[in-house]
Motif scaffolding. Sequence first.
Motif, PDB file in Angstrom:
ATOM      1  N   PHE A  25     -13.843  -6.138  12.738  1.00 41.33           N
ATOM      2  CA  PHE A  25     -12.743  -6.146  14.144  1.00 41.33           C
ATOM      3  C   PHE A  25     -14.174  -6.019  14.720  1.00 41.33           C
ATOM      4  O   PHE A  25     -13.905  -6.388  15.927  1.00 41.33           O
ATOM      5  N   MET A  26     -14.897  -4.474  14.713  1.00 41.47           N
ATOM      6  CA  MET A  26     -16.350  -4.391  15.334  1.00 41.47           C
ATOM      7  C   MET A  26     -17.657  -4.875  15.155  1.00 41.47           C
ATOM      8  O   MET A  26     -18.246  -5.337  16.077  1.00 41.47           O
ATOM      9  N   SER A  27     -17.184  -6.299  14.500  1.00 40.25           N
ATOM     10  CA  SER A  27     -18.047  -7.033  14.517  1.00 40.25           C
ATOM     11  C   SER A  27     -17.912  -8.224  15.257  1.00 40.25           C
ATOM     12  O   SER A  27     -18.252  -9.566  15.600  1.00 40.25           O
ATOM     13  N   TYR A  28     -16.204  -8.908  16.540  1.00 40.58           N
ATOM     14  CA  TYR A  28     -16.554  -9.811  16.703  1.00 40.58           C
ATOM     15  C   TYR A  28     -16.036  -9.071  18.742  1.00 40.58           C
ATOM     16  O   TYR A  28     -16.111  -8.524  18.519  1.00 40.58           O
ATOM     17  N   ASN A  29     -17.105 -10.524  19.027  1.00 43.18           N
ATOM     18  CA  ASN A  29     -16.526 -10.561  19.945  1.00 43.18           C
ATOM     19  C   ASN A  29     -14.543 -10.675  20.982  1.00 43.18           C
ATOM     20  O   ASN A  29     -14.696 -11.823  20.228  1.00 43.18           O
ATOM     21  N   ILE A  30     -14.602 -10.278  21.405  1.00 43.78           N
ATOM     22  CA  ILE A  30     -12.879 -10.209  21.948  1.00 43.78           C
ATOM     23  C   ILE A  30     -12.989 -10.897  23.437  1.00 43.78           C
ATOM     24  O   ILE A  30     -13.701 -10.234  24.465  1.00 43.78           O
ATOM     25  N   ALA A  31     -11.969 -11.489  23.663  1.00 45.76           N
ATOM     26  CA  ALA A  31     -11.626 -12.485  24.829  1.00 45.76           C
ATOM     27  C   ALA A  31     -10.124 -12.640  24.988  1.00 45.76           C
ATOM     28  O   ALA A  31      -9.259 -12.686  23.799  1.00 45.76           O
ATOM     29  N   TRP A  32      -9.731 -12.403  26.057  1.00 48.01           N
ATOM     30  CA  TRP A  32      -8.664 -12.746  26.886  1.00 48.01           C
ATOM     31  C   TRP A  32      -8.386 -14.726  27.487  1.00 48.01           C
ATOM     32  O   TRP A  32      -9.282 -14.018  27.906  1.00 48.01           O
ATOM     33  N   PHE A  33      -7.489 -15.131  27.187  1.00 42.50           N
ATOM     34  CA  PHE A  33      -7.469 -16.067  28.004  1.00 42.50           C
ATOM     35  C   PHE A  33      -5.811 -15.970  28.033  1.00 42.50           C
ATOM     36  O   PHE A  33      -5.171 -15.554  27.245  1.00 42.50           O
ATOM     37  N   ARG A  34      -5.401 -17.170  29.057  1.00 41.54           N
ATOM     38  CA  ARG A  34      -3.760 -17.258  29.714  1.00 41.54           C
ATOM     39  C   ARG A  34      -3.497 -18.495  29.668  1.00 41.54           C
ATOM     40  O   ARG A  34      -3.687 -19.324  29.607  1.00 41.54           O
ATOM     41  N   GLN A  35      -2.450 -19.565  29.826  1.00 43.95           N
ATOM     42  CA  GLN A  35      -2.237 -20.406  29.851  1.00 43.95           C
ATOM     43  C   GLN A  35      -0.585 -20.463  30.139  1.00 43.95           C
ATOM     44  O   GLN A  35       0.497 -19.952  30.415  1.00 43.95           O
ATOM     45  N   ALA A  36      -0.384 -20.780  31.469  1.00 46.60           N
ATOM     46  CA  ALA A  36       0.501 -21.645  32.480  1.00 46.60           C
ATOM     47  C   ALA A  36       1.392 -22.031  31.719  1.00 46.60           C
ATOM     48  O   ALA A  36       0.788 -23.319  31.395  1.00 46.60           O
ATOM     49  N   PRO A  37       2.602 -22.571  32.433  1.00 49.91           N
ATOM     50  CA  PRO A  37       3.781 -23.507  32.244  1.00 49.91           C
ATOM     51  C   PRO A  37       2.429 -24.410  32.928  1.00 49.91           C
ATOM     52  O   PRO A  37       2.295 -24.878  33.711  1.00 49.91           O
ATOM     53  N   GLY A  38       2.278 -25.704  31.012  1.00 50.28           N
ATOM     54  CA  GLY A  38       2.077 -27.248  31.796  1.00 50.28           C
ATOM     55  C   GLY A  38       0.431 -27.303  32.340  1.00 50.28           C
ATOM     56  O   GLY A  38       0.163 -28.022  33.011  1.00 50.28           O
TER      57      GLY A  38
END
Length: 121
Positions: free
Chosen positions: A28-41
């Motif tokens: 886990f500590m070897s990775y960059n972490i990102a948040w993404f999002r997806q709205a309907p459509g």
Amino acid sequence: VQLQASGGGLVQPGGSLSLSCVGSGRTFMSYNIAWFRQAPGKEREFVAGINLRGDSTWDSNSVKGRFTISRDNAKRTVYLQMDRLKTEDTAVYYCAAGPVRETASALYDYWGQGTLVTVSS
């Protein structure tokens, strides 16, 4: 690495919500972490990212100044604090792990299952 996102829910406009992304495995500590999002459509979009040490972050203009990403490697957890939420923030939020500091979803190798955030009065 396996990721599990949680913390979504229903919140009123102007309110706050905190998401968590828990990783399993020593890598886990070897990775960059990102948040993404997806709205309907809509297509999946980048929200915010943090490097593997947690001392550098990057985020999208749409959330700048409202969302804060952080990580606690001892807990293998990345957080997304979301303040001053807007109706347009409604989406399924995903966390993802990747080797590079990027905003393109295709460059991230591992994904959590997503957690739904609904901003509505």
